[in-house]
Design a protein around this motif. Structure first.
Motif, mmCIF file in Angstrom:
data_model
loop_
_atom_site.group_PDB
_atom_site.id
_atom_site.type_symbol
_atom_site.label_atom_id
_atom_site.label_comp_id
_atom_site.label_asym_id
_atom_site.label_seq_id
_atom_site.Cartn_x
_atom_site.Cartn_y
_atom_site.Cartn_z
ATOM 1 N N GLU A 164 91.032 -61.641 67.086
ATOM 2 C CA GLU A 164 92.463 -61.452 67.317
ATOM 3 C C GLU A 164 92.782 -61.488 68.809
ATOM 4 O O GLU A 164 93.804 -62.035 69.220
ATOM 5 N N ASP A 222 90.806 -74.080 63.927
ATOM 6 C CA ASP A 222 91.732 -73.661 62.875
ATOM 7 C C ASP A 222 91.089 -72.611 61.973
ATOM 8 O O ASP A 222 91.738 -71.644 61.560
ATOM 9 N N ALA A 256 92.235 -68.727 61.307
ATOM 10 C CA ALA A 256 92.419 -68.200 59.959
ATOM 11 C C ALA A 256 91.625 -66.912 59.763
ATOM 12 O O ALA A 256 92.109 -65.947 59.161
ATOM 13 N N ARG A 268 98.934 -65.136 63.199
ATOM 14 C CA ARG A 268 99.814 -66.290 63.046
ATOM 15 C C ARG A 268 100.533 -66.526 64.365
ATOM 16 O O ARG A 268 101.096 -65.601 64.935
ATOM 17 N N ASN A 284 103.079 -69.269 66.885
ATOM 18 C CA ASN A 284 104.186 -70.206 66.822
ATOM 19 C C ASN A 284 103.667 -71.620 67.100
ATOM 20 O O ASN A 284 103.486 -72.021 68.246
ATOM 21 N N ASP A 285 103.407 -72.380 66.021
ATOM 22 C CA ASP A 285 102.841 -73.718 66.173
ATOM 23 C C ASP A 285 103.770 -74.651 66.936
ATOM 24 O O ASP A 285 103.317 -75.520 67.684
ATOM 25 N N VAL A 325 99.123 -60.863 61.162
ATOM 26 C CA VAL A 325 99.641 -60.850 59.803
ATOM 27 C C VAL A 325 98.818 -59.878 58.980
ATOM 28 O O VAL A 325 97.625 -60.074 58.787
ATOM 29 N N GLU A 329 95.598 -60.453 56.256
ATOM 30 C CA GLU A 329 95.119 -61.820 56.215
ATOM 31 C C GLU A 329 93.763 -61.998 56.855
ATOM 32 O O GLU A 329 93.171 -63.054 56.781
#
Length: 243
Positions: free
Chosen positions: A134, A159, A163, A168, A170-171, A235, A238
């Motif tokens: 994180e 990626d 995950a 999450r 901001n793409d 998130v 997750e």
């Protein structure tokens, strides 16, 4: 944390030992249990591409991708501190973190080398490993975006790490930032970085200012450090580092 250990190995420099055990790594990813079958597919595809690639070609591609310029460097602090003095203290703090966990670095790599850091996280409890991922998720996301811009299969590994972190980002913000960057791995960009400054005397201040302005124009839009503020939003529920 077998999944982190596998990704760490795949992100390291390709060598004969790695190429000889790609099949075992592929089987191990399925047994680790940290990723769903859908999430495993890109990882298996990456390994399959490696199996079909000549080792020398893979090594050349790796060096061109990760060893030229700052944009895709696997040294984490390169994206946070650049060449500032803070980088040295960050290295010391990370080494202390390794030692407090009873680990010593026995390779020539710097402590912030991503595969090395992932190997460290793989040795920790799931909660600690998740927290470590994180912390670096914004850097991972930025690297993933840049690798996708270069159409590199290595983006899939980043990626997966994002995950696993349960973060999450901001793409769209990342996409826009990467689109505005100038490539820093071109011959011209590399020459500019290594260009030696001329010796200046006190009376040459006017010339110095003009050269400084030219330097700033040349590097306008180029990659710069300080990327930790990327609207990262954890998130809940997750994170899945449990193998």
């Amino acid at each position: 944390m077998m999944t982190l250990r596998i990704i760490s190995r795949l992100l390291d420099y390709p060598d004969e030992a790695l190429w000889a055990h790609l099949d075992e790594l592929r089987d191990a990813t399925a047994q680790a249990g940290a990723l769903s079958p859908a999430a495993l597919a890109p990882l298996h595809d990456f390994i399959d591409v490696c199996r079909a690639t000549d080792l020398l070609d893979a090594q050349a591609n790796y060096c061109a991708l990760f060893d030229r310029g700052r944009a895709t460097s696997l040294l984490l602090f390169e994206h946070v501190h650049g060449e500032s003095r803070d980088r040295g203290q960050a290295m010391v703090d990370l080494m202390a973190q390794y030692r407090s966990a009873g680990l010593e670095i026995d390779s020539h790599e710097l402590p912030d080398f991503l595969p090395l850091y992932l190997e460290f996280l793989a040795s920790q409890a799931p909660a600690q490993a998740g927290a470590g991922l994180e912390d670096i998720a914004p850097i991972l996301a930025l690297l993933a975006a840049r690798l996708r811009e270069r159409e590199s299969g290595y983006a899939a590994l980043f990626d997966l790490l994002i995950a696993l972190s349960g973060v999450r980002l901001n793409d769209e913000t990342l996409r826009q930032r990467v689109a505005q960057e100038s490539r820093d791995d071109t011959p011209a960009a590399l020459d500019a970085v290594w260009e030696e400054e001329q010796i200046r005397f006190l009376g040459d201040q006017g010339c110095a200012n003009a050269e400084q302005d030219a330097h700033q124009r040349r590097f306008a839009g180029a990659v710069a450090p300080q990327y930790l503020s990327l609207d990262a939003t954890p998130v809940a529920g997750e994170r899945s580092c449990n193998s």
